[in-house]
Design a protein around this motif. Structure first.
Motif, PDB file in Angstrom:
ATOM      1  N   ASP A  73       0.130   5.115  -4.835  1.00 60.78           N
ATOM      2  CA  ASP A  73      -1.440   4.980  -5.507  1.00 60.78           C
ATOM      3  C   ASP A  73      -2.398   5.639  -4.745  1.00 60.78           C
ATOM      4  O   ASP A  73      -3.410   5.874  -5.397  1.00 60.78           O
ATOM      5  N   GLU A  74      -2.141   6.283  -3.699  1.00 61.74           N
ATOM      6  CA  GLU A  74      -3.280   7.133  -2.937  1.00 61.74           C
ATOM      7  C   GLU A  74      -2.704   8.191  -2.170  1.00 61.74           C
ATOM      8  O   GLU A  74      -1.301   8.086  -1.710  1.00 61.74           O
ATOM      9  N   ARG A 114       0.918  -1.345   0.142  1.00 59.23           N
ATOM     10  CA  ARG A 114       0.072  -0.144  -0.021  1.00 59.23           C
ATOM     11  C   ARG A 114       0.963   1.164   0.018  1.00 59.23           C
ATOM     12  O   ARG A 114       1.580   1.365   0.834  1.00 59.23           O
ATOM     13  N   ASN A 119       0.685   9.496 -13.583  1.00 57.52           N
ATOM     14  CA  ASN A 119       0.241   8.286 -12.733  1.00 57.52           C
ATOM     15  C   ASN A 119      -1.212   8.213 -12.581  1.00 57.52           C
ATOM     16  O   ASN A 119      -1.878   8.511 -11.919  1.00 57.52           O
ATOM     17  N   PRO A 120      -1.675   7.345 -13.718  1.00 55.11           N
ATOM     18  CA  PRO A 120      -2.955   6.917 -13.997  1.00 55.11           C
ATOM     19  C   PRO A 120      -3.843   6.139 -12.715  1.00 55.11           C
ATOM     20  O   PRO A 120      -5.028   6.330 -12.763  1.00 55.11           O
ATOM     21  N   ARG A 121      -3.051   5.818 -11.712  1.00 56.90           N
ATOM     22  CA  ARG A 121      -3.838   4.984 -10.817  1.00 56.90           C
ATOM     23  C   ARG A 121      -3.901   6.025  -9.598  1.00 56.90           C
ATOM     24  O   ARG A 121      -4.537   5.531  -8.710  1.00 56.90           O
ATOM     25  N   ARG A 177      -2.352  12.497 -12.173  1.00 54.18           N
ATOM     26  CA  ARG A 177      -2.991  11.218 -12.713  1.00 54.18           C
ATOM     27  C   ARG A 177      -3.206  11.163 -14.117  1.00 54.18           C
ATOM     28  O   ARG A 177      -3.054  10.010 -14.879  1.00 54.18           O
ATOM     29  N   ILE A 204      -5.093   7.959  -6.673  1.00 47.77           N
ATOM     30  CA  ILE A 204      -6.583   8.473  -6.016  1.00 47.77           C
ATOM     31  C   ILE A 204      -6.241   9.253  -4.809  1.00 47.77           C
ATOM     32  O   ILE A 204      -5.291   9.198  -4.161  1.00 47.77           O
TER      33      ILE A 204
END
Ligand SMILES: Nc1ncnc2c1ncn2[C@@H]1O[C@H](COP(=O)(O)OP(=O)(O)OP(=O)(O)O)[C@@H](O)[C@H]1O
Ligand SMILES: Nc1ncnc2c1ncn2[C@@H]1O[C@H](COP(=O)(O)OP(=O)(O)OP(=O)(O)O)[C@@H](O)[C@H]1O
Ligand SMILES: [Mg+2]
Ligand SMILES: [Mg+2]
Lengths: 265, 265
Positions: free
Chosen positions: B140-141, B2, B171-173, B167, B175
């Motif tokens: 990722d977040e 994570r 970095n399209p992931r 994003r 959130i």
């Protein structure tokens, strides 16, 4: 004109709150005050309810395209003028990298207005980049808002190193005027320890030729007081929002202490 | 693994305190935790009592000279490794301006260690410059520590704009995982107003394709608690310094909430 940069690279220690309310206190005492917002977050501008429209100029245009400073000045209260910031300022760090004399652009822009005001306060961003250097080059002294916490104390050495370099290379008049404790909770043990550390450090510098040899830890402390945080949300200084609060009393006292005829240390 | 960036360009809202103590809480629950200090103030490193000696490498050397990340990792507690920062990092902003792919240097450096840890937390500086973009490209977040004050709320829009751009382009992931209220004083009117504003804003985004459409305002709030400020001065997390304090309870709860199996929003 008394020219002061309100500076500390540690975030969230009360720089903007101090610039807004110290400026307002001095204006209430009859001084003609110029405030400059040098933070891309534009929080000082927000504090006075100002948001610069896309088609208007701000401090960014003064620095990057030599727009005259007084053409962007806004009247935000009796005796108080503001040079607002906007988000364009975030690009200044990278854009000014190769500009000749990039560190003295603000000083140059302020020269024409030197006689129009009694006091200049510059709100700096939480960093020691080119915007903060511009502030250090343009003023005669710095005011360091400090929270009496461990992390906030650690950065002081770095800040003083930067002041020493600017004084040596760009602005020989620059001194540390003083340190003001903000959000102060005097009953905590941590606050007591930090205050002792500060006093020891400043006493050790007396009589040396360091830029902080005459710096004082101001007797006035700014107590933690929610009215100070609330006033910003109404676009008002604490004097308009809650004139009898601790926040108003403390900033009034701080202005009296800072702007009193300077006694020798 | 994570991968979370702890980010808010507003200064002094609890980023470093959250990275240190959330990381420690997750390690106590058995997770192998990697913390990265990406702030030139090096406060996360200080929080663990680490000061990088002049002859040793830090995250600066990883980014500027491709030193392997695991060669600078320090063991700072059971299940907790730290990639420390030092003052050299202050030069990165200007030094990386013309480096090809400067925004993905950290992502590249982290690739070899992806399998060694269960959780990565990156402490970001109070700005949206190249260091923060590196963090956004590598995770990722994001976790947004927020103080329920007016000025702190204002910057949220700008932060979300930056997340949207990263994003879209890098970095399209990416959130927004969530927002955690720090230094929270739930009895003040201001806090109540800010919380309402936040909930309204997040609810309005549900079902859209914005990066924050699934973001939650975590139920756990971190209450104002002087033990959290004191623990830093001892180079200890709140779990070692004051295990029964509100600070320890709150960060324990936050870790349980963030790292629980994610339920649909
Ligand atoms: N004495 C005080 N008591 C209570 N709250 C305060 C006090 N001074 C400032 N605040 C609040 O604390 C927060 C941080 O203060 P402020 O924004 O002035 O700090 P700053 O140093 O300018 O931050 P930055 O580093 O982001 O520029 C703000 O939300 C402000 O309203
Ligand atoms: N819940 C809390 N209660 C009391 N004090 C706190 C709390 N969280 C953080 N602090 C203290 O408030 C100050 C600001 O917190 P911290 O340094 O973690 O914020 P930050 O967002 O990392 O700041 P910066 O923008 O400078 O990186 C520190 O002195 C810290 O010890
Ligand atoms: Mg500010
Ligand atoms: Mg920090």
């Amino acid at each position: 004109m008394r020219r002061i940069a309100v500076i500390n690279q540690k975030g969230g220690v009360g720089k903007t709150t101090t610039t807004a309310n110290l400026g307002a206190a001095q204006a209430r005492a009859g001084g003609r005050v110029l405030l400059v917002d040098l933070d891309p977050q534009a929080h000082l501008s927000l504090y006075f309810g100002v948001e610069v429209a896309d088609d208007r100029d701000s401090i960014y245009d003064v620095l990057s395209s030599s727009v005259p400073l007084d053409s962007v000045a806004l009247d935000v209260g009796t005796n108080v003028s503001l040079i607002p910031a906007d988000i364009d300022l975030a690009g200044a760090e990278a854009e000014l990298v190769s500009v000749t004399g990039r560190e003295v652009l603000l000083r140059e822009a302020l020269e024409p207005v030197n006689g129009d005001y009694d006091c200049l306060l510059i709100d700096c961003p939480p960093s020691l980049g080119v915007l903060t250097i511009n502030a250090l080059a343009a003023v005669d002294e710095i005011l360091i808002p400090l929270q009496a916490h461990f992390l906030a104390l650690q950065g002081l050495g770095r800040l003083l190193e930067t002041v020493t370099l600017v004084r040596q290379r760009i602005n020989p008049r620059l001194i540390v005027g003083g340190i003001v404790l903000c959000m102060h909770e005097s009953t905590t043990r941590l606050a007591g320890e930090v205050v002792e550390d500060l006093k020891t450090f400043l006493d050790a510098a007396r009589g040396t030729n360091q830029p902080w040899s005459e710096a004082r830890l101001y007797e006035t402390v700014i107590r933690r007081n929610i009215k100070l945080a609330e006033s910003a949300s109404f676009g008002q200084t604490v004097f308009d929002y809650a004139p009898r609060s601790n926040g108003a009393i403390d900033y009034q006292r701080l202005a009296a202490e800072i702007f009193a005829k300077r006694k020798p240390v």
